[in-house]
Design an enzyme around this catalytic site. Structure first.
Site, PDB file in Angstrom:
ATOM      1  N   GLU A  63       0.747  -1.323  -0.031  1.00  0.00           N
ATOM      2  CA  GLU A  63      -0.096  -0.027   0.009  1.00  0.00           C
ATOM      3  C   GLU A  63       0.977   1.296   0.071  1.00  0.00           C
ATOM      4  O   GLU A  63       0.426   2.339  -0.488  1.00  0.00           O
ATOM      5  CB  GLU A  63      -0.971  -0.095   1.206  1.00  0.00           C
ATOM      6  CG  GLU A  63      -2.179  -1.128   0.997  1.00  0.00           C
ATOM      7  CD  GLU A  63      -2.934  -0.605  -0.145  1.00  0.00           C
ATOM      8  OE1 GLU A  63      -3.205   0.427  -0.551  1.00  0.00           O
ATOM      9  OE2 GLU A  63      -3.649  -1.929  -0.580  1.00  0.00           O
ATOM     10  N   TYR A 146      -7.183   6.653   3.459  1.00  0.00           N
ATOM     11  CA  TYR A 146      -7.255   5.468   2.441  1.00  0.00           C
ATOM     12  C   TYR A 146      -6.524   4.230   3.031  1.00  0.00           C
ATOM     13  O   TYR A 146      -7.219   3.068   3.054  1.00  0.00           O
ATOM     14  CB  TYR A 146      -6.900   5.878   1.234  1.00  0.00           C
ATOM     15  CG  TYR A 146      -6.389   4.679   0.322  1.00  0.00           C
ATOM     16  CD1 TYR A 146      -7.413   3.866  -0.181  1.00  0.00           C
ATOM     17  CD2 TYR A 146      -5.101   4.237   0.059  1.00  0.00           C
ATOM     18  CE1 TYR A 146      -7.070   2.635  -0.918  1.00  0.00           C
ATOM     19  CE2 TYR A 146      -4.745   3.144  -0.686  1.00  0.00           C
ATOM     20  CZ  TYR A 146      -5.964   2.366  -1.010  1.00  0.00           C
ATOM     21  OH  TYR A 146      -5.486   1.112  -1.786  1.00  0.00           O
ATOM     22  N   ASP A 164     -10.264   5.149  -2.591  1.00  0.00           N
ATOM     23  CA  ASP A 164      -9.098   5.592  -3.369  1.00  0.00           C
ATOM     24  C   ASP A 164      -9.394   6.075  -4.573  1.00  0.00           C
ATOM     25  O   ASP A 164     -10.758   6.099  -5.202  1.00  0.00           O
ATOM     26  CB  ASP A 164      -8.081   4.347  -3.929  1.00  0.00           C
ATOM     27  CG  ASP A 164      -8.651   3.586  -4.944  1.00  0.00           C
ATOM     28  OD1 ASP A 164      -9.817   3.417  -4.963  1.00  0.00           O
ATOM     29  OD2 ASP A 164      -7.696   3.033  -5.806  1.00  0.00           O
TER      30      ASP A 164
END
Length: 320
Positions: A63, A146, A164
């Site tokens: 991520e 997020y 996102d």
DNA sequence: CAGGCGTGGCC
DNA sequence: TGGCCAAGCCT
């Protein structure tokens, strides 16, 4: 189980309805067979961070790397990182400059520093395990709204609205009927995302990944391929004739000639070098001395570069 | 909250 | 060719 009865029909009004927030639209489905999840089952990419062996640390590393960087460029670096630092404590024990060096050319190298800082915090405050709580994730450096939701959802199967840029674009088109979402995430978008989230925790996590993948592969910013879209028949934007984005142009990123470009060139020299680099080597990357000095100062202020006595510089060996 | 922050590929 | 775009975060 009590299958919630779905509205008898899933036409455009269902996806579009002025107040789709009170009830789930057919896009996500409160039942176990949303068209988007079915599509995901068939077309999801086999990415290493989606495999069970990736674990929560693998999900978290991916991520960070995927923040503003395309999947294809992340893949090789991700493999190197997980092989070198298989647990947060392994990264925490290494110098932050090593994280910056191993970041390579992924861009936005402050992410490498923040990921290292997050690994240190996890080691010191969480016993070496990536925390499971959204609020604890959010407290880590480099993790915002997020990423906290993404890690909690993808690594731990929790129910969170994962908003996102892909999901926001899918919602903007399919539900709101416009080509692009607003520049910044709005309260209305969060509300919509929560409303569309399936009730069941596991299904919600699947839905989050599926809606994101749909935006990444089919409902793309340019050259969207509606003929491959599982919800094309209900998509408000397509049904409206795919009107072009209205209003001011979306903020573009400038790069050529900016401090960012100079910082990139300076840092590239330091990444390649193993050991301190003299000022003279850095001077060669940019002709204009004022901007060059400002860029170097900025890197030092950000903790990406460590100044040494005698006009030498290196990637940071110690924490700030 | 608008703007800063890397890098490379694509049309 | 160059503007646009790519799983954002921070101040």
């Amino acid at each position: 189980m009590t299958a919630p009865t779905k509205p008898p029909h899933g036409g455009p009004a269902d996806a579009l309805s002025a107040s789709p927030l009170g009830e789930k639209s057919s896009l996500s489905g409160e039942h176990l067979h949303s068209p988007v999840i079915d599509w995901f089952d068939e077309h999801a990419r086999d990415l290493p961070w989606r495999r069970p062996e990736a674990g929560s640390w693998g999900v978290m590393v991916s991520e960070f790397m995927l923040q503003q960087t395309p999947v294809n460029r992340v893949l090789p670096v991700y493999e190197q990182w997980l092989a070198r630092w298989p647990r947060p404590a392994d990264l925490a024990a290494d110098a932050p400059g090593e994280a910056v060096r191993a970041w390579g050319r992924l861009g936005y190298p402050r992410r490498a520093l923040r990921l290292h800082g997050a690994a240190v915090a996890i080691t010191e405050r969480h016993g070496g395990d990536v925390p499971t709580e959204h609020s604890q994730l959010l407290a880590l450096p480099g993790i915002g709204e997020y990423t906290a939701a993404a890690v909690a959802s993808f690594a731990y199967g929790q129910r969170h609205a994962v908003l996102d840029t892909n999901v926001r674009r899918v919602f903007a088109r399919a539900v709101t009927g416009v080509q692009y979402p607003p520049n910044a995430t709005t309260a209305a978008e969060r509300k919509l995302a929560r409303a569309l989230l399936p009730e069941d925790e596991g299904v919600a996590a699947r839905w989050a990944a599926a809606s994101m993948e749909l935006g990444a592969l089919v409902c793309t910013a340019k050259n969207e391929t509606c003929h491959r879209c599982p919800i094309a028949a209900q998509c408000a934007w397509r049904l409206a004739g795919k009107p072009e984005h209205e209003g001011p142009a979306r903020r573009g990123q400038t790069y050529a000639g900016t401090d960012r470009q100079v910082r990139g060139k300076l840092l590239a020299v330091l990444r390649e070098a193993h050991g301190p680099v003299p000022q003279s080597a850095l001077d060669r990357v940019w002709h204009e001395p004022v901007q060059r000095a400002r860029a170097l100062d900025g890197l030092v202020a950000d903790g990406l570069v460590e100044p040494l006595p005698g006009g030498l510089y290196r990637l940071p060996l110690t924490r700030l």
